[in-house]
Design an enzyme around this catalytic site. Structure first.
Site, PDB file in Angstrom:
ATOM      1  N   HIS A 208      23.686  31.933  47.190  1.00  0.00           N
ATOM      2  CA  HIS A 208      23.482  30.781  46.307  1.00  0.00           C
ATOM      3  C   HIS A 208      24.780  30.102  45.893  1.00  0.00           C
ATOM      4  O   HIS A 208      24.812  28.888  45.716  1.00  0.00           O
ATOM      5  CB  HIS A 208      22.738  31.212  45.039  1.00  0.00           C
ATOM      6  CG  HIS A 208      21.295  31.519  45.273  1.00  0.00           C
ATOM      7  ND1 HIS A 208      20.369  31.591  44.252  1.00  0.00           N
ATOM      8  CD2 HIS A 208      20.612  31.783  46.418  1.00  0.00           C
ATOM      9  CE1 HIS A 208      19.166  31.879  44.756  1.00  0.00           C
ATOM     10  NE2 HIS A 208      19.290  32.011  46.069  1.00  0.00           N
TER      11      HIS A 208
ATOM     12  N   THR B 126      37.041  45.824  34.325  1.00  0.00           N
ATOM     13  CA  THR B 126      35.691  45.252  34.214  1.00  0.00           C
ATOM     14  C   THR B 126      35.351  44.272  35.327  1.00  0.00           C
ATOM     15  O   THR B 126      34.193  43.903  35.483  1.00  0.00           O
ATOM     16  CB  THR B 126      35.574  44.469  32.893  1.00  0.00           C
ATOM     17  OG1 THR B 126      36.593  43.448  32.901  1.00  0.00           O
ATOM     18  CG2 THR B 126      35.746  45.374  31.685  1.00  0.00           C
TER      19      THR B 126
ATOM     20  N   HIS C  45      21.666  24.152  46.835  1.00  0.00           N
ATOM     21  CA  HIS C  45      22.797  25.071  46.611  1.00  0.00           C
ATOM     22  C   HIS C  45      24.114  24.382  46.935  1.00  0.00           C
ATOM     23  O   HIS C  45      25.095  24.531  46.208  1.00  0.00           O
ATOM     24  CB  HIS C  45      22.638  26.331  47.462  1.00  0.00           C
ATOM     25  CG  HIS C  45      21.462  27.171  47.056  1.00  0.00           C
ATOM     26  ND1 HIS C  45      21.245  27.557  45.755  1.00  0.00           N
ATOM     27  CD2 HIS C  45      20.445  27.694  47.782  1.00  0.00           C
ATOM     28  CE1 HIS C  45      20.141  28.279  45.684  1.00  0.00           C
ATOM     29  NE2 HIS C  45      19.624  28.375  46.908  1.00  0.00           N
TER      30      HIS C  45
ATOM     31  N   CYS D 268      39.478  45.072  38.656  1.00  0.00           N
ATOM     32  CA  CYS D 268      40.204  45.478  37.449  1.00  0.00           C
ATOM     33  C   CYS D 268      39.263  46.403  36.687  1.00  0.00           C
ATOM     34  O   CYS D 268      38.304  46.925  37.277  1.00  0.00           O
ATOM     35  CB  CYS D 268      40.697  44.280  36.624  1.00  0.00           C
ATOM     36  SG  CYS D 268      39.439  43.252  35.858  1.00  0.00           S
TER      37      CYS D 268
ATOM     38  N   ASP E 124      44.421  45.430  39.572  1.00  0.00           N
ATOM     39  CA  ASP E 124      45.424  45.898  38.622  1.00  0.00           C
ATOM     40  C   ASP E 124      45.395  47.422  38.641  1.00  0.00           C
ATOM     41  O   ASP E 124      44.743  48.040  39.506  1.00  0.00           O
ATOM     42  CB  ASP E 124      45.197  45.288  37.223  1.00  0.00           C
ATOM     43  CG  ASP E 124      43.970  45.847  36.500  1.00  0.00           C
ATOM     44  OD1 ASP E 124      43.212  46.640  37.106  1.00  0.00           O
ATOM     45  OD2 ASP E 124      43.756  45.487  35.332  1.00  0.00           O
TER      46      ASP E 124
HETATM   47  C1  RB5 Z   1      43.218  46.954  31.669  1.00  0.00           C
HETATM   48  O1  RB5 Z   1      43.234  47.925  30.681  1.00  0.00           O
HETATM   49  C2  RB5 Z   1      41.958  46.100  31.541  1.00  0.00           C
HETATM   50  O2  RB5 Z   1      42.030  45.317  30.405  1.00  0.00           O
HETATM   51  C3  RB5 Z   1      41.787  45.257  32.775  1.00  0.00           C
HETATM   52  O3  RB5 Z   1      41.720  46.083  33.891  1.00  0.00           O
HETATM   53  C4  RB5 Z   1      40.536  44.411  32.851  1.00  0.00           C
HETATM   54  O4  RB5 Z   1      39.398  45.145  32.579  1.00  0.00           O
HETATM   55  C5  RB5 Z   1      40.570  43.130  32.131  1.00  0.00           C
HETATM   56  O5  RB5 Z   1      39.648  42.292  32.247  1.00  0.00           O
END
Ligand code: RB5
Length: 145
Positions: free
Chosen positions: A101, A70, A137, A68, A11
């Protein structure tokens, strides 16, 4: 490292890191398939998690890398497709073990969590490790569906 095609998607929050990882994949002598996004304009991560999942299931790529903010949202999206095993990794050890694994086929990274060098370490570990293939596994991976 076998010659494989690595699909990438992100994203807006992961766009810059995705671009860095494309360069790294080329440096490793591998092909990539860029499924977007193509700028830091705001987009919705589920669309890009789904794009990676479709590319893997349709055989257009051998591995996926998704980014993204996180790594969490885009991995949740990718993992909704049967046969996709996306693992959020934070270091080379988690990336290696995700392959050994869990037979993970998608590496998920958080651009707001890991720096570029750690992300590259994750990429190298993920692409060079192989599934352990041991009976326990395999049994567990089979239970994932
Ligand atoms: C975007 O602001 C953020 O929410 C997205 O990149 C991500 O971290 C969501 O899990």
């Amino acid at each position: 490292m076998n010659k494989i095609t690595v699909a990438l998607a992100s994203d807006h929050a992961g766009f810059a890191l995705k671009e860095e990882l494309k360069t790294e994949i080329t440096r490793l002598g591998l092909d990539y398939l860029d499924l977007g996004t193509n700028s830091s304009d705001s987009v919705d991560y589920p669309d890009f998690g789904r794009a990676i999942a479709d590319a893997l299931i349709e055989g257009r790529a051998d591995r996926g890398v998704i980014v993204c903010g996180t790594g969490i949202g885009i991995s949740i999206a990718a993992n909704r497709v049967n046969g996709v095993r996306a693992a959020v990794c934070h270091d080379a050890t988690t990336a290696r073990l995700a392959r050994e694994h869990n037979d993970a086929n998608v590496l998920a990274l958080g651009a707001r969590i890991v720096g570029t060098e750690v992300a590259k370490d994750c990429l190298h570990a993920f692409l060079s490790a192989t599934f352990d293939g041991g009976e326990r596994h395999q049994r567990r991976v089979d239970k994932l569906g």
